[in-house]
Design a protein around this motif. Structure first.
Motif, short mmCIF file in Angstrom:
data_model
loop_
_atom_site.label_atom_id
_atom_site.label_comp_id
_atom_site.label_asym_id
_atom_site.label_seq_id
_atom_site.Cartn_x
_atom_site.Cartn_y
_atom_site.Cartn_z
N MET A 1 0.83 -1.20 0.00
CA MET A 1 0.00 0.00 0.00
C MET A 1 0.87 1.25 0.00
O MET A 1 0.62 2.21 -0.75
CB MET A 1 -0.92 0.01 1.23
CG MET A 1 -2.02 -1.01 1.20
SD MET A 1 -3.42 -0.49 0.18
CE MET A 1 -4.64 -1.71 0.68
N LEU A 2 1.89 1.26 0.86
CA LEU A 2 2.76 2.43 0.94
C LEU A 2 3.55 2.63 -0.34
O LEU A 2 3.81 3.77 -0.75
CB LEU A 2 3.70 2.29 2.14
CG LEU A 2 3.03 2.40 3.51
CD1 LEU A 2 4.06 2.20 4.62
CD2 LEU A 2 2.31 3.74 3.69
N GLU A 3 3.94 1.56 -0.99
CA GLU A 3 4.64 1.68 -2.28
C GLU A 3 3.74 2.34 -3.31
O GLU A 3 4.18 3.19 -4.09
CB GLU A 3 5.09 0.31 -2.76
CG GLU A 3 6.26 -0.27 -1.97
CD GLU A 3 6.58 -1.70 -2.37
OE1 GLU A 3 5.84 -2.27 -3.22
OE2 GLU A 3 7.56 -2.25 -1.85
N ARG A 4 2.48 1.95 -3.33
CA ARG A 4 1.53 2.55 -4.26
C ARG A 4 1.31 4.03 -3.92
O ARG A 4 1.27 4.88 -4.81
CB ARG A 4 0.20 1.79 -4.19
CG ARG A 4 -0.93 2.39 -5.01
CD ARG A 4 -0.66 2.32 -6.49
NE ARG A 4 -1.75 2.89 -7.25
CZ ARG A 4 -1.60 3.68 -8.30
NH1 ARG A 4 -0.38 4.00 -8.73
NH2 ARG A 4 -2.64 4.14 -8.95
N LEU A 5 1.17 4.33 -2.63
CA LEU A 5 1.00 5.72 -2.19
C LEU A 5 2.20 6.56 -2.62
O LEU A 5 2.05 7.66 -3.15
CB LEU A 5 0.83 5.75 -0.68
CG LEU A 5 0.46 7.07 0.00
CD1 LEU A 5 -0.16 6.79 1.37
CD2 LEU A 5 1.66 7.99 0.17
N ASP A 6 3.40 6.04 -2.39
CA ASP A 6 4.62 6.78 -2.73
C ASP A 6 4.70 7.04 -4.23
O ASP A 6 5.09 8.13 -4.66
CB ASP A 6 5.85 5.99 -2.26
CG ASP A 6 7.14 6.74 -2.48
OD1 ASP A 6 7.30 7.83 -1.90
OD2 ASP A 6 8.00 6.25 -3.24
N ALA A 7 4.32 6.05 -5.04
CA ALA A 7 4.35 6.23 -6.48
C ALA A 7 3.37 7.32 -6.92
O ALA A 7 3.68 8.15 -7.79
CB ALA A 7 4.01 4.90 -7.18
N LYS A 8 2.18 7.33 -6.32
CA LYS A 8 1.20 8.36 -6.65
C LYS A 8 1.69 9.75 -6.24
O LYS A 8 1.49 10.73 -6.96
CB LYS A 8 -0.13 8.03 -5.97
CG LYS A 8 -0.84 6.82 -6.57
CD LYS A 8 -1.90 6.26 -5.65
CE LYS A 8 -3.11 7.13 -5.52
NZ LYS A 8 -4.20 6.47 -4.74
N ALA A 9 2.34 9.82 -5.08
CA ALA A 9 2.87 11.10 -4.63
C ALA A 9 3.94 11.62 -5.58
O ALA A 9 3.97 12.80 -5.94
CB ALA A 9 3.43 10.96 -3.21
N ARG A 10 4.83 10.74 -6.02
CA ARG A 10 5.90 11.14 -6.94
C ARG A 10 5.32 11.61 -8.27
O ARG A 10 5.82 12.57 -8.87
CB ARG A 10 6.87 9.98 -7.15
CG ARG A 10 7.69 9.64 -5.91
CD ARG A 10 8.57 8.41 -6.15
NE ARG A 10 9.30 8.03 -4.95
CZ ARG A 10 10.47 8.54 -4.59
NH1 ARG A 10 11.04 9.47 -5.35
NH2 ARG A 10 11.05 8.15 -3.48
N GLU A 11 4.28 10.93 -8.73
CA GLU A 11 3.64 11.34 -9.98
C GLU A 11 3.10 12.76 -9.90
O GLU A 11 3.06 13.49 -10.89
CB GLU A 11 2.48 10.38 -10.31
CG GLU A 11 2.92 9.00 -10.76
CD GLU A 11 1.75 8.04 -10.88
OE1 GLU A 11 0.59 8.48 -10.65
OE2 GLU A 11 1.97 6.85 -11.18
N ARG A 12 2.68 13.18 -8.70
CA ARG A 12 2.10 14.51 -8.51
C ARG A 12 3.13 15.53 -8.01
O ARG A 12 2.78 16.68 -7.74
CB ARG A 12 0.95 14.43 -7.50
CG ARG A 12 -0.15 13.45 -7.91
CD ARG A 12 -1.30 13.50 -6.93
NE ARG A 12 -2.23 12.40 -7.15
CZ ARG A 12 -3.41 12.28 -6.55
NH1 ARG A 12 -3.81 13.22 -5.70
NH2 ARG A 12 -4.19 11.25 -6.78
N GLY A 13 4.37 15.07 -7.85
CA GLY A 13 5.40 15.98 -7.37
C GLY A 13 5.27 16.33 -5.90
O GLY A 13 5.68 17.41 -5.47
N LEU A 14 4.71 15.40 -5.11
CA LEU A 14 4.50 15.63 -3.70
C LEU A 14 5.49 14.84 -2.86
O LEU A 14 5.95 13.76 -3.26
CB LEU A 14 3.07 15.21 -3.30
CG LEU A 14 1.94 15.92 -4.02
CD1 LEU A 14 0.60 15.26 -3.66
CD2 LEU A 14 1.91 17.40 -3.67
#
Length: 241
Positions: A83-96
């Motif tokens: 779950m955290l890996e998916r969250l981190d990937a989404k954050a990186r995609e948004r520049g967060l």
């Protein structure tokens, strides 16, 4: 309290691929917009427009991403590495930038006083699944300087029927809470409830499966007279100094 512990269900890597789609996270969805809106409003009430947030049981980041986009410093806490890996990937995609922290929301609860590390602890749709809700709320209270925000299914709602049906058919069951008992648990952690709002007259599962945002908004607005049957209670509480 009933022995319910669903944490193993959310550790599976196979779950993550379809998790967002099943919950319509990231879509223009009525449920997510209402939930996020409540959490944002209550965090602003507790700490203002800036501060540090820990998202307990963050999943793939519904709340974590929303708070990071608003400029809060966010730590996402979850027991599922996938779950955290998916969250981190989404954050990186948004520049967060979001700090991800792996841990167990109940087992890692401190046994004694600790120095709070965050302004506010939040948690969405997690309390219903954990083995020890009292310990989870205690963990949130221990980590927060200003207060907590959370939600839970209500006993005085159709949720109890859904849980009963799932128990008969082999589905995932979860815990429902009495509003007053939940408030008491929170107050026993040296917190004062400052907002208690029942939401979703129509059960969340129906919204997610059958209704789009406009239909959900229309029906909820026209069924407010039945608010006493609302499926979910949302609460925020401030730390007593």
């Amino acid at each position: 309290m009933d022995r319910i512990d669903n944490k193993a269900n959310y550790r599976s890597r196979s779950l993550v691929s379809g998790y967002d789609a099943q919950r319509r996270i990231g879509e223009d969805d009525y449920v997510n917009s209402v939930e996020v809106g409540y959490f944002v409003a209550q965090v602003r009430r507790l700490v203002g427009p800036t501060g540090s947030i820990i998202d307990m049981g963050a999943g793939t980041g519904k709340l974590s991403l929303a708070f990071a986009e608003l400029g809060y410093s966010v730590t996402a806490f979850d027991q599922s590495e996938a779950m955290l890996e998916r969250l981190d990937a989404k954050a990186r995609e948004r520049g967060l930038s979001i700090t991800c922290r792996l841990g167990d929301i109940v087992a890692d609860a401190p046994q004694g006083p600790v120095e709070p590390s965050y302004d506010v602890a939040v948690s969405s749709r997690v309390l219903m699944h954990v083995a020890d809700p009292d310990a989870m709320i205690g963990h949130m209270a221990a980590l927060s300087r200003r207060g907590i925000v959370l939600d839970a299914p209500r006993r005085a709602s159709p949720n109890r029927l859904l849980v009963g049906w799932r128990a008969l058919t082999g589905g995932e069951v979860y815990r429902c809470f009495d509003d007053r008992i939940l408030s008491k648990i929170i107050e026993n952690k040296h917190l004062q409830v400052v907002n208690s709002t029942p939401l979703f007259v129509i059960p969340i599962a129906i919204h997610l499966k059958f209704l789009d945002k406009s239909a959900g908004d229309f029906l909820e607005n026209h069924l407010r007279i039945l608010k006493f049957m609302s499926s979910t209670i949302f609460m925020s509480a401030k730390k007593l100094l």
